[in-house]
Design a protein around this motif. Structure first.
Motif, PDB file in Angstrom:
ATOM      1  N   ALA A  44     -13.456  -9.635 -58.405  1.00 61.92           N
ATOM      2  CA  ALA A  44     -12.755  -8.425 -58.839  1.00 61.92           C
ATOM      3  C   ALA A  44     -13.290  -7.194 -58.116  1.00 61.92           C
ATOM      4  O   ALA A  44     -12.530  -6.270 -57.784  1.00 61.92           O
ATOM      5  CB  ALA A  44     -12.889  -8.246 -60.350  1.00 61.92           C
ATOM      6  N   ALA A  45     -14.590  -7.170 -57.836  1.00 61.64           N
ATOM      7  CA  ALA A  45     -15.204  -6.032 -57.133  1.00 61.64           C
ATOM      8  C   ALA A  45     -14.564  -5.840 -55.763  1.00 61.64           C
ATOM      9  O   ALA A  45     -14.304  -4.705 -55.342  1.00 61.64           O
ATOM     10  CB  ALA A  45     -16.716  -6.259 -56.991  1.00 61.64           C
ATOM     11  N   VAL A  46     -14.284  -6.951 -55.093  1.00 56.54           N
ATOM     12  CA  VAL A  46     -13.654  -6.885 -53.766  1.00 56.54           C
ATOM     13  C   VAL A  46     -12.196  -6.450 -53.885  1.00 56.54           C
ATOM     14  O   VAL A  46     -11.736  -5.553 -53.174  1.00 56.54           O
ATOM     15  CB  VAL A  46     -13.747  -8.257 -53.055  1.00 56.54           C
ATOM     16  N   MET A  47     -11.470  -7.057 -54.826  1.00 54.25           N
ATOM     17  CA  MET A  47     -10.037  -6.752 -54.975  1.00 54.25           C
ATOM     18  C   MET A  47      -9.793  -5.309 -55.399  1.00 54.25           C
ATOM     19  O   MET A  47      -8.827  -4.680 -54.972  1.00 54.25           O
ATOM     20  CB  MET A  47      -9.393  -7.703 -55.993  1.00 54.25           C
ATOM     21  N   LEU A  48     -10.653  -4.795 -56.277  1.00 52.57           N
ATOM     22  CA  LEU A  48     -10.472  -3.435 -56.797  1.00 52.57           C
ATOM     23  C   LEU A  48     -11.307  -2.401 -56.048  1.00 52.57           C
ATOM     24  O   LEU A  48     -11.233  -1.212 -56.341  1.00 52.57           O
ATOM     25  CB  LEU A  48     -10.824  -3.380 -58.286  1.00 52.57           C
TER      26      LEU A  48
ATOM     27  N   SER B 227      -8.398 -18.575 -58.045  1.00 49.92           N
ATOM     28  CA  SER B 227      -9.648 -19.310 -58.216  1.00 49.92           C
ATOM     29  C   SER B 227      -9.921 -19.531 -59.697  1.00 49.92           C
ATOM     30  O   SER B 227      -9.370 -18.837 -60.565  1.00 49.92           O
ATOM     31  CB  SER B 227     -10.814 -18.542 -57.594  1.00 49.92           C
ATOM     32  N   GLU B 228     -10.782 -20.480 -59.986  1.00 48.94           N
ATOM     33  CA  GLU B 228     -11.151 -20.714 -61.378  1.00 48.94           C
ATOM     34  C   GLU B 228     -11.807 -19.483 -62.017  1.00 48.94           C
ATOM     35  O   GLU B 228     -11.417 -19.090 -63.125  1.00 48.94           O
ATOM     36  CB  GLU B 228     -12.080 -21.923 -61.494  1.00 48.94           C
ATOM     37  N   PRO B 229     -12.783 -18.812 -61.366  1.00 48.37           N
ATOM     38  CA  PRO B 229     -13.353 -17.610 -61.989  1.00 48.37           C
ATOM     39  C   PRO B 229     -12.309 -16.528 -62.245  1.00 48.37           C
ATOM     40  O   PRO B 229     -12.349 -15.862 -63.285  1.00 48.37           O
ATOM     41  CB  PRO B 229     -14.389 -17.141 -60.954  1.00 48.37           C
ATOM     42  N   MET B 230     -11.356 -16.356 -61.304  1.00 48.05           N
ATOM     43  CA  MET B 230     -10.322 -15.336 -61.500  1.00 48.05           C
ATOM     44  C   MET B 230      -9.449 -15.684 -62.704  1.00 48.05           C
ATOM     45  O   MET B 230      -9.098 -14.802 -63.505  1.00 48.05           O
ATOM     46  CB  MET B 230      -9.477 -15.209 -60.224  1.00 48.05           C
TER      47      MET B 230
ATOM     48  N   THR C 119       4.047 -14.920 -55.200  1.00 52.96           N
ATOM     49  CA  THR C 119       2.868 -14.057 -55.050  1.00 52.96           C
ATOM     50  C   THR C 119       2.714 -13.243 -56.338  1.00 52.96           C
ATOM     51  O   THR C 119       3.664 -13.088 -57.106  1.00 52.96           O
ATOM     52  CB  THR C 119       3.009 -13.072 -53.872  1.00 52.96           C
ATOM     53  N   ALA C 120       1.532 -12.731 -56.547  1.00 53.13           N
ATOM     54  CA  ALA C 120       1.285 -11.888 -57.725  1.00 53.13           C
ATOM     55  C   ALA C 120       0.177 -10.907 -57.393  1.00 53.13           C
ATOM     56  O   ALA C 120      -0.767 -11.239 -56.691  1.00 53.13           O
ATOM     57  CB  ALA C 120       0.899 -12.742 -58.924  1.00 53.13           C
ATOM     58  N   SER C 121       0.313  -9.698 -57.921  1.00 53.50           N
ATOM     59  CA  SER C 121      -0.755  -8.712 -57.790  1.00 53.50           C
ATOM     60  C   SER C 121      -1.754  -8.950 -58.914  1.00 53.50           C
ATOM     61  O   SER C 121      -1.380  -9.066 -60.080  1.00 53.50           O
ATOM     62  CB  SER C 121      -0.191  -7.294 -57.891  1.00 53.50           C
TER      63      SER C 121
ATOM     64  N   PRO D  78      -3.691  -7.360 -63.969  1.00 52.73           N
ATOM     65  CA  PRO D  78      -4.225  -8.450 -64.791  1.00 52.73           C
ATOM     66  C   PRO D  78      -5.751  -8.437 -64.891  1.00 52.73           C
ATOM     67  O   PRO D  78      -6.302  -8.730 -65.955  1.00 52.73           O
ATOM     68  CB  PRO D  78      -3.730  -9.707 -64.063  1.00 52.73           C
ATOM     69  N   ILE D  79      -6.435  -8.096 -63.800  1.00 51.80           N
ATOM     70  CA  ILE D  79      -7.905  -8.012 -63.836  1.00 51.80           C
ATOM     71  C   ILE D  79      -8.338  -6.941 -64.837  1.00 51.80           C
ATOM     72  O   ILE D  79      -9.208  -7.169 -65.689  1.00 51.80           O
ATOM     73  CB  ILE D  79      -8.475  -7.687 -62.440  1.00 51.80           C
TER      74      ILE D  79
END
Length: 334
Positions: A264-268, A31-34, A182-184, A188-189
């Motif tokens: 990021a809150a959801v992913m982490l 996504s653009e924010p990511m 694919t990428a984790s 990166p976050i």
């Protein structure tokens, strides 16, 4: 030729939008924010010695190209990037790549893009767009800040790519040569957040980060005397323009970064990031209030409605809010 497979998505900001659209074309959905967050795009700088159209430069995001470089490095994307000594070489190289069906990112000047409304066409040489084909002598354009795809004639595109001034685009074009399927995003976050906190809190130069907002506040406080009322209107106007019209602007970048923190809150699985996102939107509102008040001063051509001292105090409030936010963000255990 045409490339009907390129999917255009409108975004808030050109550089992070091009990243999202280009990488998405190759199957790496971001996504653009990511993209903005991984690239540590949020920033502030006030550079009195760097003149933009004759007035001091102010930036609310990291320098052009940095977001792209960081995202590619952190996600394992390899890009081919070129600049050119002449327009003829630059246009020939563009034709060759799009003839092969490869969408190409370009750096350009907004001033020479005829599909922009006249009021938005001024000399800003760091606008990013994608050319994804050619049809009936016109280049097919996916400009991420526009709601649909459009076209541009070769002469206008040449002028936009080779505009004079700072920063000179020199025909810069770029396109992926390797995109992992694919990428984790976890590492990166984390790297993007750490870098953003460093640039906002720890750069030892008074013109950058939170210090830079306070530096600007001091200058605005004295605008009536230095540079004087007439020039002060121009100076203030440019601060607002850089905040509200270039890309997403100062407040908009704060909202964009807040959206990144929500993702990021959801992913982490870190609720703290979601709470901090809410705090940052309030900072964005402070910037919006400043722009509104500064606009009133510019339009009245005097400080009758709002004083420069009041504008200066509003900037100090923005600085305090951002300092608290980034200190909290730096303390989150990622």
């Amino acid at each position: 030729m045409t490339n009907s497979f390129f999917q255009h998505k409108q975004t808030a900001h050109c550089e992070s939008g091009v990243i999202s659209n280009l990488l998405g074309h190759y199957g790496l959905q971001i996504s653009e924010p990511m993209a903005f967050g991984i690239g540590a795009g949020i920033f502030f700088g006030h550079l009195p010695f760097v003149k933009v159209n004759g007035v001091p430069g102010t930036t609310y995001r990291i320098w052009p190209g940095a977001i792209f470089q960081r995202v590619c490095k952190r996600l394992g994307v390899r890009m081919e990037s070129e600049k050119f000594s002449t327009p003829e070489k630059g246009m020939a190289a563009l034709d060759k790549v799009i003839e092969a069906g490869i969408p190409v990112g370009l750096q350009s000047s907004v001033y020479y893009l005829p599909y922009f409304p006249a009021s938005y066409r001024f000399h800003f040489n760091a606008h990013n767009l994608v050319v994804y084909g050619k049809q009936d002598g016109q280049y097919l354009v996916s400009d991420p800040v526009m709601d649909t795809v459009t076209t541009i004639d070769p002469e206008s595109l040449t002028q936009a790519r080779f505009a004079k001034g700072f920063p000179a685009p020199k025909g810069k074009m770029y396109y992926p040569v390797h995109v992992p399927p694919t990428a984790s995003f976890e590492k990166p976050i984390k790297a993007g957040i750490e870098q953003a906190c460093h640039f906002m809190l720890k750069v030892p130069i008074p013109m950058f980060g939170v210090k830079g907002i306070r530096f600007l506040s001091k200058r605005v406080r004295n605008y009536a005397e230095n540079p004087g009322d007439r020039k002060a209107t121009l100076y203030l106007g440019n601060i607002i323009r850089m905040q509200e019209e270039i890309g997403t602007g100062g407040a908009g970048f704060r909202f964009l970064y807040a959206a990144f923190l929500q993702e990021a809150a959801v992913m982490l699985n870190k609720d703290e990031l979601s709470k901090l996102a809410g705090e940052l939107t309030k900072t964005g509102d402070l910037w919006r209030n400043f722009a509104f008040a500064a606009g009133r001063v510019c339009k009245s051509r005097s400080a009758d409605n709002v004083s420069y001292k009041e504008l200066s105090d509003m900037l100090l409030e923005c600085a305090a809010s951002e300092e608290v936010f980034f200190k909290k963000l730096a303390q989150v255990k990622l």
